[in-house]
Design an enzyme around this catalytic site. Structure first.
Site, PDB file in Angstrom:
ATOM      1  N   ARG A 132      99.237  53.278 113.009  1.00  0.00           N
ATOM      2  CA  ARG A 132      99.647  53.879 114.289  1.00  0.00           C
ATOM      3  C   ARG A 132      99.404  55.377 114.257  1.00  0.00           C
ATOM      4  O   ARG A 132      99.385  55.990 113.186  1.00  0.00           O
ATOM      5  CB  ARG A 132     101.119  53.584 114.585  1.00  0.00           C
TER       6      ARG A 132
ATOM      7  N   GLU B   9     109.449  58.555 120.403  1.00  0.00           N
ATOM      8  CA  GLU B   9     109.575  59.912 119.835  1.00  0.00           C
ATOM      9  C   GLU B   9     108.425  60.822 120.281  1.00  0.00           C
ATOM     10  O   GLU B   9     108.579  62.044 120.369  1.00  0.00           O
ATOM     11  CB  GLU B   9     109.630  59.803 118.307  1.00  0.00           C
TER      12      GLU B   9
ATOM     13  N   ARG C  13     102.717  56.215 121.202  1.00  0.00           N
ATOM     14  CA  ARG C  13     102.450  55.753 119.840  1.00  0.00           C
ATOM     15  C   ARG C  13     101.414  54.652 120.019  1.00  0.00           C
ATOM     16  O   ARG C  13     101.684  53.635 120.672  1.00  0.00           O
ATOM     17  CB  ARG C  13     103.719  55.197 119.180  1.00  0.00           C
TER      18      ARG C  13
ATOM     19  N   CYS D 262     108.005  65.519 116.101  1.00  0.00           N
ATOM     20  CA  CYS D 262     108.586  65.808 114.789  1.00  0.00           C
ATOM     21  C   CYS D 262     107.501  66.404 113.889  1.00  0.00           C
ATOM     22  O   CYS D 262     106.428  65.798 113.734  1.00  0.00           O
ATOM     23  CB  CYS D 262     109.117  64.506 114.177  1.00  0.00           C
TER      24      CYS D 262
ATOM     25  N   THR E 103     107.159  66.292 110.937  1.00  0.00           N
ATOM     26  CA  THR E 103     106.801  65.408 109.809  1.00  0.00           C
ATOM     27  C   THR E 103     105.576  64.557 110.134  1.00  0.00           C
ATOM     28  O   THR E 103     104.925  64.042 109.238  1.00  0.00           O
ATOM     29  CB  THR E 103     107.959  64.455 109.429  1.00  0.00           C
TER      30      THR E 103
ATOM     31  N   ARG F 223     100.442  56.734 110.580  1.00  0.00           N
ATOM     32  CA  ARG F 223     101.087  55.997 109.482  1.00  0.00           C
ATOM     33  C   ARG F 223     100.361  54.664 109.365  1.00  0.00           C
ATOM     34  O   ARG F 223     100.253  53.920 110.344  1.00  0.00           O
ATOM     35  CB  ARG F 223     102.578  55.778 109.735  1.00  0.00           C
TER      36      ARG F 223
ATOM     37  N   ARG G 298     109.604  51.505 103.350  1.00  0.00           N
ATOM     38  CA  ARG G 298     110.524  51.307 104.474  1.00  0.00           C
ATOM     39  C   ARG G 298     110.950  49.838 104.498  1.00  0.00           C
ATOM     40  O   ARG G 298     110.382  49.006 103.786  1.00  0.00           O
ATOM     41  CB  ARG G 298     109.857  51.660 105.810  1.00  0.00           C
TER      42      ARG G 298
ATOM     43  N   GLU H 135     111.733  52.237 109.784  1.00  0.00           N
ATOM     44  CA  GLU H 135     112.505  53.239 109.051  1.00  0.00           C
ATOM     45  C   GLU H 135     114.005  52.941 109.117  1.00  0.00           C
ATOM     46  O   GLU H 135     114.512  52.513 110.165  1.00  0.00           O
ATOM     47  CB  GLU H 135     112.222  54.608 109.681  1.00  0.00           C
TER      48      GLU H 135
HETATM   49  P1  ADP Z   1     106.588  54.082 112.873  1.00  0.00           P
HETATM   50  O1  ADP Z   1     105.631  53.408 111.960  1.00  0.00           O
HETATM   51  O2  ADP Z   1     106.083  54.061 114.262  1.00  0.00           O
HETATM   52  O3  ADP Z   1     107.008  55.412 112.341  1.00  0.00           O
HETATM   53  P2  ADP Z   1     108.806  52.288 112.134  1.00  0.00           P
HETATM   54  O4  ADP Z   1     108.708  52.491 110.669  1.00  0.00           O
HETATM   55  O5  ADP Z   1     110.161  52.414 112.739  1.00  0.00           O
HETATM   56  O6  ADP Z   1     107.943  53.288 112.998  1.00  0.00           O
HETATM   57  O7  ADP Z   1     108.187  50.866 112.486  1.00  0.00           O
HETATM   58  C1  ADP Z   1     108.026  50.470 113.816  1.00  0.00           C
HETATM   59  C2  ADP Z   1     107.862  48.970 113.933  1.00  0.00           C
HETATM   60  O8  ADP Z   1     106.635  48.560 113.359  1.00  0.00           O
HETATM   61  C3  ADP Z   1     108.949  48.159 113.254  1.00  0.00           C
HETATM   62  O9  ADP Z   1     109.305  47.080 114.102  1.00  0.00           O
HETATM   63  C4  ADP Z   1     108.263  47.629 112.011  1.00  0.00           C
HETATM   64  O10 ADP Z   1     108.804  46.397 111.576  1.00  0.00           O
HETATM   65  C5  ADP Z   1     106.841  47.459 112.490  1.00  0.00           C
HETATM   66  N1  ADP Z   1     105.869  47.542 111.392  1.00  0.00           N
HETATM   67  C6  ADP Z   1     105.589  48.604 110.623  1.00  0.00           C
HETATM   68  N2  ADP Z   1     104.628  48.332 109.727  1.00  0.00           N
HETATM   69  C7  ADP Z   1     104.274  47.040 109.930  1.00  0.00           C
HETATM   70  C8  ADP Z   1     103.319  46.158 109.344  1.00  0.00           C
HETATM   71  N3  ADP Z   1     102.517  46.548 108.355  1.00  0.00           N
HETATM   72  N4  ADP Z   1     103.252  44.903 109.839  1.00  0.00           N
HETATM   73  C9  ADP Z   1     104.032  44.501 110.856  1.00  0.00           C
HETATM   74  N5  ADP Z   1     104.949  45.278 111.460  1.00  0.00           N
HETATM   75  C10 ADP Z   1     105.060  46.531 111.004  1.00  0.00           C
HETATM   76  C1  CIR Z   2     115.215  64.570 109.711  1.00  0.00           C
HETATM   77  O1  CIR Z   2     115.000  65.775 109.806  1.00  0.00           O
HETATM   78  O2  CIR Z   2     115.532  64.020 108.655  1.00  0.00           O
HETATM   79  C2  CIR Z   2     115.098  63.737 110.960  1.00  0.00           C
HETATM   80  N1  CIR Z   2     114.885  64.591 112.076  1.00  0.00           N
HETATM   81  C3  CIR Z   2     113.974  62.714 110.857  1.00  0.00           C
HETATM   82  C4  CIR Z   2     112.767  63.192 110.146  1.00  0.00           C
HETATM   83  C5  CIR Z   2     111.791  62.058 109.962  1.00  0.00           C
HETATM   84  N2  CIR Z   2     110.896  62.048 111.043  1.00  0.00           N
HETATM   85  C6  CIR Z   2     110.607  60.953 111.678  1.00  0.00           C
HETATM   86  O3  CIR Z   2     111.124  59.879 111.437  1.00  0.00           O
HETATM   87  N3  CIR Z   2     109.663  61.089 112.581  1.00  0.00           N
END
Ligand code: ADP
Ligand code: CIR
Length: 326
Positions: free
Chosen positions: A83, A191, A195, A238, A240, A247, A278, A283
């Site tokens: 993403r 956020e 995305r 963010c 980060t 990601r 994660r 997350e």
């Molecule tokens: P982001 O990657 O956008 O920072 P999250 O870690 O919160 O956000 O993940 C967002 C969603 O994507 C969650 O529902 C997670 O289960 C799903 N997800 C992340 N990686 C994978 C993957 N490799 N396969 C399937 N679903 C995934």
């Molecule tokens: C922090 O400063 O810890 C929070 N604002 C989250 C930082 C991680 N960023 C994110 O998930 N995009």
């Protein structure tokens, strides 16, 4: 100052800063750059991010033929996802948006999605949470989208996002575009304004990376310019996520490293390898009961997109080697 509000209200913040306008990164450069360098562990005097999706330019790190095939690392079908975060340069970032801004930004995107719907490669549907939208879906359908990992949850539960104002005005301006095969998805109003992601159960990482690259080019052509900084790359709420906004993750089973249901050992092994762990729901969620984790390279800034996908492949190989040692 609005940018620091989340950090001031959440003492456990790792970054504690969110940009409110794309221009904050340039207008507040001395402050932003210091925080960014510290978080991303950048040791040069100034941050100089380079965007590069060309896998050919990293072919020394790729297997012959350039195919990042996970079966070569002893893995079967795996859930792969890449993403990026993107923001439209014509609106404030989500922390400073009014309810009208959120609705107008979504309306701009709906125009772009109508063009995507006509494209056989990306055609699909838009689902909106905005009350009264022609694309509005029911509460039950929304819950089904969340359960299917297609749509994001109400962000109010995320105290960092709530403090920053990013979770405000829920559910106005929130929605998602989903391709017919459900493997290309765009979140609207989380956020970041957007995305953009590709997901697939498979074994060849190039498939999600290449499709996302094509999708982003198409999105940019139909939705106008994405906010970008000369020094920091693509602008995200963010800091980060700044730079690539990318990601790249896989769901990978490591039962020995997660024995007892804890992710502590997997995290300890992954950190020096430059990898993040994660949970299965994203997350701050728990890992799978069968020892499956979400694994992704940690770096977003001063790393090129092509390097991130190589780093994921290499990271999987290294993590598997650590698992097999136990
Ligand atoms: P982001 O990657 O956008 O920072 P999250 O870690 O919160 O956000 O993940 C967002 C969603 O994507 C969650 O529902 C997670 O289960 C799903 N997800 C992340 N990686 C994978 C993957 N490799 N396969 C399937 N679903 C995934
Ligand atoms: C922090 O400063 O810890 C929070 N604002 C989250 C930082 C991680 N960023 C994110 O998930 N995009």
């Amino acid at each position: 100052m609005a940018c620091c509000k989340s950090g001031a209200e959440n003492a456990d913040s790792g970054m504690g800063v969110y940009a409110m306008y794309p221009s904050d990164y340039d207008d507040l450069k001395p402050y932003m750059e210091a925080a960014i360098k510290d978080y991303h562990k950048i040791t040069t005097e100034h941050v100089a991010h380079v965007t590069n999706w060309d896998l050919d330019s990293v072919k020394d790190r790729l297997p012959p033929g350039g195919k990042l095939d996970l079966t070569k690392l002893g893995l079967g079908m795996t859930s792969m996802r890449v993403r990026v975060g993107r923001n439209l340069s014509s609106f404030p970032l989500p922390g400073a948006m009014t309810q009208d801004d959120r609705k107008n930004m979504e309306a701009e995107m709906v125009k772009a999605f109508k063009q995507l719907m006509e494209d056989p490669a990306y055609g699909g549907n838009y689902y909106s949470l905005t009350p009264g939208s022609p694309f509005e879906v029911s509460e039950n359908f929304y819950k089904h989208l969340v359960k299917s990992h297609i749509m994001f949850k109400d962000m109010a539960a995320d105290t960092y996002l709530a403090s920053a104002g990013i979770a405000s005005d829920w559910p106005y301006g929130r929605g998602c575009y989903v391709s017919a095969d459900k493997q290309f998805i765009v979140w609207v109003g989380e956020e970041d304004h957007l995305r953009i992601m590709c997901m697939k159960k498979g074994t060849v990482l190039n498939e999600v990376f290449d499709r996302l690259n094509g999708a982003i080019k198409k999105m940019e052509s139909v939705s106008g310019n994405f906010a970008h900084s000369k020094d920091f790359g693509y602008v995200t709420s963010c800091p980060t996520n700044l730079g690539t906004g990318m990601r790249a993750s896989v769901h990978i089973q490591v039962p020995k490293l997660t024995a007892g249901g804890s992710d502590a050992k997997a995290k300890a092994v992954c950190k020096p390898l430059g990898l993040s762990v994660r949970g299965m729901g994203g997350e701050h969620t728990p890992i799978g009961a069968d020892g499956t984790i979400d694994l992704s390279p940690s770096a977003r800034l001063c790393i090129q997109e092509a390097e991130i996908i190589c780093a994921l492949y290499e990271g999987i190989r290294n993590l598997k080697a650590e698992e097999d040692k136990l």
